[in-house]
Write an enzyme that holds these catalytic residues in place. Structure first.
Site, PDB file in Angstrom:
ATOM      1  CG  ASP A  49      -1.660  61.874 -33.284  1.00  0.00           C
ATOM      2  OD1 ASP A  49      -1.916  60.704 -33.626  1.00  0.00           O
ATOM      3  OD2 ASP A  49      -1.163  62.168 -32.174  1.00  0.00           O
ATOM      4  CG  HIS A  77      -0.973  60.044 -29.313  1.00  0.00           C
ATOM      5  ND1 HIS A  77      -0.355  60.276 -30.514  1.00  0.00           N
ATOM      6  CD2 HIS A  77      -0.194  59.148 -28.660  1.00  0.00           C
ATOM      7  CE1 HIS A  77       0.735  59.532 -30.605  1.00  0.00           C
ATOM      8  NE2 HIS A  77       0.854  58.835 -29.491  1.00  0.00           N
TER       9      HIS A  77
END
Ligand SMILES: [Zn+2]
Length: 560
Positions: A198, A371
């Protein structure tokens, strides 16, 4: 390398829209057989009038339904599952695998779409192992801002791949266990050839906020709010919704859920135990009169300024039950998707005008909050010690930033592949590179029930109409002589006010007649397409000279 050898390499193809590489869909192809990761959509930008969603382009898979081994899902955010009802039939309704919550959200959503096939969607848990063709997949739990988020450990004939999904390392998550570092290290011991990780937070320094920190921030707002609290967020941001419900209970507030997707998602999450609330906390909007304002929380959709969502309706005084009033506190708890900044700004201003307090905390963002940031991304690389890195889930600049971090922790530049949607990443035990040929990846737009029928041309037309209006010229032309009969008719919308532009119109008519007479020539067949093109081009230039505007010009020629 021989052709045969290259065929036995693994090909990784990210698909999806608007530069968010591989977030919506990724293909892993080995000897023509394809494993699909995720099937999501993304919201359009302001510059795409009338478009609801953007879904991945699957032309590459057309006619190859039999080559598809299955689809595995990371988590229940719409950018990872949203395209299922639009694309699953076209993919031949393949076998699919998802966590309980992800599966619940996918299945519930299917009810809203007509003519859907019965999905072959199997539930998988943390630790489940499946085999699809040459791929052996193990699903593992990893923190994000929605529960039941899975990364994948994938054994392939060329080597092991670790796919992180959207993730962050969270020591104090909500409704979830902290990151299991031991498990991650165990994967690493089995040797990782490629890490797909990610990149959303790759430009942010430090460590992401824990869900617990976010809770503390929200709590401050709850402590200070005197009237109603109205929070807008994504319906799939289950953790945030849980936090707001828990805080409401702590501060003696009842919770009203507004927006169809909000109600259905919370219902699924409650049934599966991912959202917990005391009996009587969630009330129907019609019961709100029973409680004073200081005892009401509303959780609604629309933090992106979506036109049809609950928050917009409240702001525009179109909502059936709720109007803003002085003393309300509004919390916008989701990031602004790039391209929607202006819409959200206008919405914020409108809410403020109605005497309401607005909090729009960056740290509560779906992106900033959910994130891994630079420290965690480095840590992930250090744990996995992969030979190769493929940054995924981010705009190009984030991928580059992720690549730079990797170099700092010792991954050589030639072992890092920065790919864009539609590019083919070729992976073998000794090498990673991007192939010269790409697969089609221009995005597909969904407008109402039409999928893909709005192409770039239609979109450009809509942009043009919205910007400079349109101008229709109707001329009657004598088929035999090629001469214009009478004076051309003119219809204009959104370009100039006809009554005040008499001179411009007179000149335009004159020019149209000139162009037609010149292009129809004397005798011979007339190329009407050419005549229309000439009118469009010449009148277009003329308007631009006179007005600096470029309206859409529609010539209509009637032959008599
Ligand atoms: Zn996500």
């Amino acid at each position: 390398m021989s052709k045969l050898a290259r065929q036995s390499n693994l090909r990784i193809i990210p698909l999806g829209g608007l530069g968010e590489v591989g977030r919506n869909m990724t293909l892993l192809e080995y000897r023509k057989k394809i494993l699909i990761i995720d099937l999501g959509f993304r919201l359009p930008e302001e510059s795409m009038p009338g478009i609801d969603y953007i879904i991945p382009n699957i032309i590459y898979l057309r006619g190859r339904e039999n080559d598809i081994l299955g689809i595995i899902f990371t988590h229940g955010h719409y950018d990872h599952i949203g395209a299922v009802p639009y694309l699953v039939k076209k993919l031949g309704n393949p076998k699919m695998f998802a966590s309980p919550l992800t599966r619940g959200i996918i299945l519930k959503r299917q009810d809203d779409f007509p003519n859907q096939p019965k999905l072959d969607l199997e539930e998988v848990k943390n630790g489940t192992k499946i085999k699809l063709g040459a791929f052996k997949i193990e699903f593992f739990r990893i923190n994000h801002n929605i529960p039941d988020n899975f990364g994948f450990f994938i054994e392939t004939p060329v080597g092991n791949i670790l796919h992180t999904s959207d993730f962050k390392f969270d020591p104090t998550p909500i409704n979830d266990l902290p990151t299991n570092f031991q498990k991650l290290r165990n994967f690493s011991k089995r040797r990782i050839l490629l890490l797909m990780s990610d990149s959303t937070g790759a430009e942010e320094e430090g460590h992401s906020f824990s869900e617990k920190d976010i809770l503390k921030n929200l709590e401050k707002i709850f402590e200070e709010a005197k009237g109603r609290i109205i929070t807008a967020t994504f319906a799939s941001l289950i953790n945030r919704i849980q936090q707001i419900i828990a805080l409401s209970e702590k501060f003696g507030r009842k919770v009203i859920l507004e927006g169809y997707s909000m109600r259905t998602n919370v219902e699924i999450a409650r049934i599966l135990g991912y959202v917990k609330s005391k009996k009587g906390t969630i009330i129907n909007v019609r019961e709100k009169e029973k409680y004073s304002d200081s005892r009401i929380t509303v959780i609604c959709t629309g933090a992106q300024g979506e036109g049809s969502a609950a928050l917009m309706k409240i702001a525009n005084r179109e909502h059936h039950f709720i109007r803003f009033k002085k003393g309300d506190t509004v919390i916008l708890s989701s990031s602004v998707i790039p391209g929607n900044e202006r819409t959200v700004q206008v919405l914020k201003d409108e809410i403020l005008r109605q005497g309401v307090m607005v909090f729009h905390y960056q740290m509560m963002d779906i992106h900033a909050g959910g994130h891994a940031q630079q420290d965690e991304l480095k840590e992930m690389i250090e744990i996995m010690r992969p030979k190769f890195l493929l940054p995924i889930h981010g705009q190009y600049s984030m991928l580059v930033s992720h690549g730079n971090l990797a170099k700092k922790v010792g991954i050589p530049e030639k072992n890092i592949a920065i790919a864009e949607n539609g590019q083919v990443v070729n992976l073998s035990p000794g090498k990673i590179f991007i192939e010269k040929t790409e697969v089609p990846s221009n995005y597909v737009m969904v407008d109402g029930l039409g999928v893909g029928d709005v192409g770039e041309v239609v979109l450009r037309d809509r942009q043009m109409l919205a910007k400079d209006g349109m101008f229709v010229i109707v001329a009657v032309v004598d088929r035999q002589t090629g001469k214009v009969k009478g004076s051309p008719d003119i219809i204009s919308r959104g370009f100039v006010y006809l009554r005040e532009s008499k001179e411009l119109l007179r000149e335009t008519r004159k020019k149209v007649i000139e162009i037609i007479h010149k292009t129809t020539g004397a005798g011979g067949a007339v190329n009407w397409v050419y005549v229309k093109d000439e009118i469009r081009n010449k009148i277009g230039e003329f308007f631009y000279q006179k007005t600096q505007r470029r309206p859409m010009i529609l010539p209509v020629l009637i032959e008599v």
